[in-house]
Design a protein around this motif. Structure first.
Motif, mmCIF file in Angstrom:
data_model
loop_
_atom_site.group_PDB
_atom_site.id
_atom_site.type_symbol
_atom_site.label_atom_id
_atom_site.label_comp_id
_atom_site.label_asym_id
_atom_site.label_seq_id
_atom_site.Cartn_x
_atom_site.Cartn_y
_atom_site.Cartn_z
ATOM 1 N N TYR A 26 0.813 -1.218 0.000
ATOM 2 C CA TYR A 26 0.000 0.000 0.000
ATOM 3 C C TYR A 26 0.850 1.273 0.000
ATOM 4 O O TYR A 26 0.339 2.359 0.258
ATOM 5 C CB TYR A 26 -0.965 -0.008 1.188
ATOM 6 C CG TYR A 26 -2.057 -1.031 0.999
ATOM 7 C CD1 TYR A 26 -3.135 -0.763 0.164
ATOM 8 C CD2 TYR A 26 -1.984 -2.265 1.631
ATOM 9 C CE1 TYR A 26 -4.128 -1.709 -0.027
ATOM 10 C CE2 TYR A 26 -2.977 -3.217 1.442
ATOM 11 C CZ TYR A 26 -4.046 -2.932 0.614
ATOM 12 O OH TYR A 26 -5.027 -3.875 0.417
ATOM 13 N N GLU A 70 -6.562 -5.816 9.651
ATOM 14 C CA GLU A 70 -7.760 -5.024 9.923
ATOM 15 C C GLU A 70 -7.427 -3.807 10.786
ATOM 16 O O GLU A 70 -7.913 -2.703 10.541
ATOM 17 C CB GLU A 70 -8.834 -5.871 10.616
ATOM 18 C CG GLU A 70 -9.286 -7.079 9.818
ATOM 19 C CD GLU A 70 -8.359 -8.288 9.996
ATOM 20 O OE1 GLU A 70 -7.539 -8.318 10.934
ATOM 21 O OE2 GLU A 70 -8.441 -9.194 9.157
ATOM 22 N N ASP A 73 -5.406 -1.315 8.695
ATOM 23 C CA ASP A 73 -6.294 -0.583 7.789
ATOM 24 C C ASP A 73 -7.045 0.508 8.543
ATOM 25 O O ASP A 73 -7.172 1.636 8.061
ATOM 26 C CB ASP A 73 -7.297 -1.533 7.140
ATOM 27 C CG ASP A 73 -6.654 -2.520 6.176
ATOM 28 O OD1 ASP A 73 -5.466 -2.349 5.841
ATOM 29 O OD2 ASP A 73 -7.348 -3.462 5.772
ATOM 30 N N LEU A 78 -6.194 2.483 5.098
ATOM 31 C CA LEU A 78 -5.736 1.877 3.837
ATOM 32 C C LEU A 78 -6.884 1.362 2.994
ATOM 33 O O LEU A 78 -6.828 1.419 1.772
ATOM 34 C CB LEU A 78 -4.762 0.728 4.126
ATOM 35 C CG LEU A 78 -3.457 1.114 4.807
ATOM 36 C CD1 LEU A 78 -2.597 -0.113 5.022
ATOM 37 C CD2 LEU A 78 -2.708 2.151 4.002
ATOM 38 N N MET A 79 -7.895 0.840 3.613
ATOM 39 C CA MET A 79 -9.011 0.256 2.879
ATOM 40 C C MET A 79 -10.276 1.042 3.163
ATOM 41 O O MET A 79 -10.481 1.473 4.292
ATOM 42 C CB MET A 79 -9.219 -1.206 3.302
ATOM 43 C CG MET A 79 -7.985 -2.082 3.134
ATOM 44 S SD MET A 79 -7.631 -2.488 1.434
ATOM 45 C CE MET A 79 -8.917 -3.652 1.116
#
Length: 82
Positions: A26, A70, A73, A78-79
């Motif tokens: 990422y 998780e 992120d 990130l997500m």
């Protein structure tokens, strides 16, 4: 605002390798600190009551211990949220 991310790793640790690969995937900018090679860094980590690697410290206050995509992120956005 750019976050300061320190990633504490140790040698011969599969989770450390996974974490580094994940962050690189990422394009996350981070400082890698190898506690196997740098005992002063190990003591710094222990002052934070962290005794496992990998460990991520974000902006000197948020800690993620272990390889938990998780949590990474969530803290680093990130997500997109589902």
């Amino acid at each position: 605002m750019k976050k300061t991310i320190k990633v504490y790793i140790s040698e011969n640790n599969k989770e450390c390798d996974q974490l580094i690969n994940y962050l690189n995937k990422y394009n996350v900018s981070f400082l890698t600190i190898n506690v196997t090679e740098n005992k002063d860094a190990l003591y710094e980590l222990q002052k934070e009551n962290i005794y496992l690697t990998p460990a991520i410290i974000i902006d000197d206050k948020n800690h993620i211990i272990g390889y938990h995509p998780e949590s990474i992120d969530k803290h680093l956005f990130l997500m997109p949220k589902k």
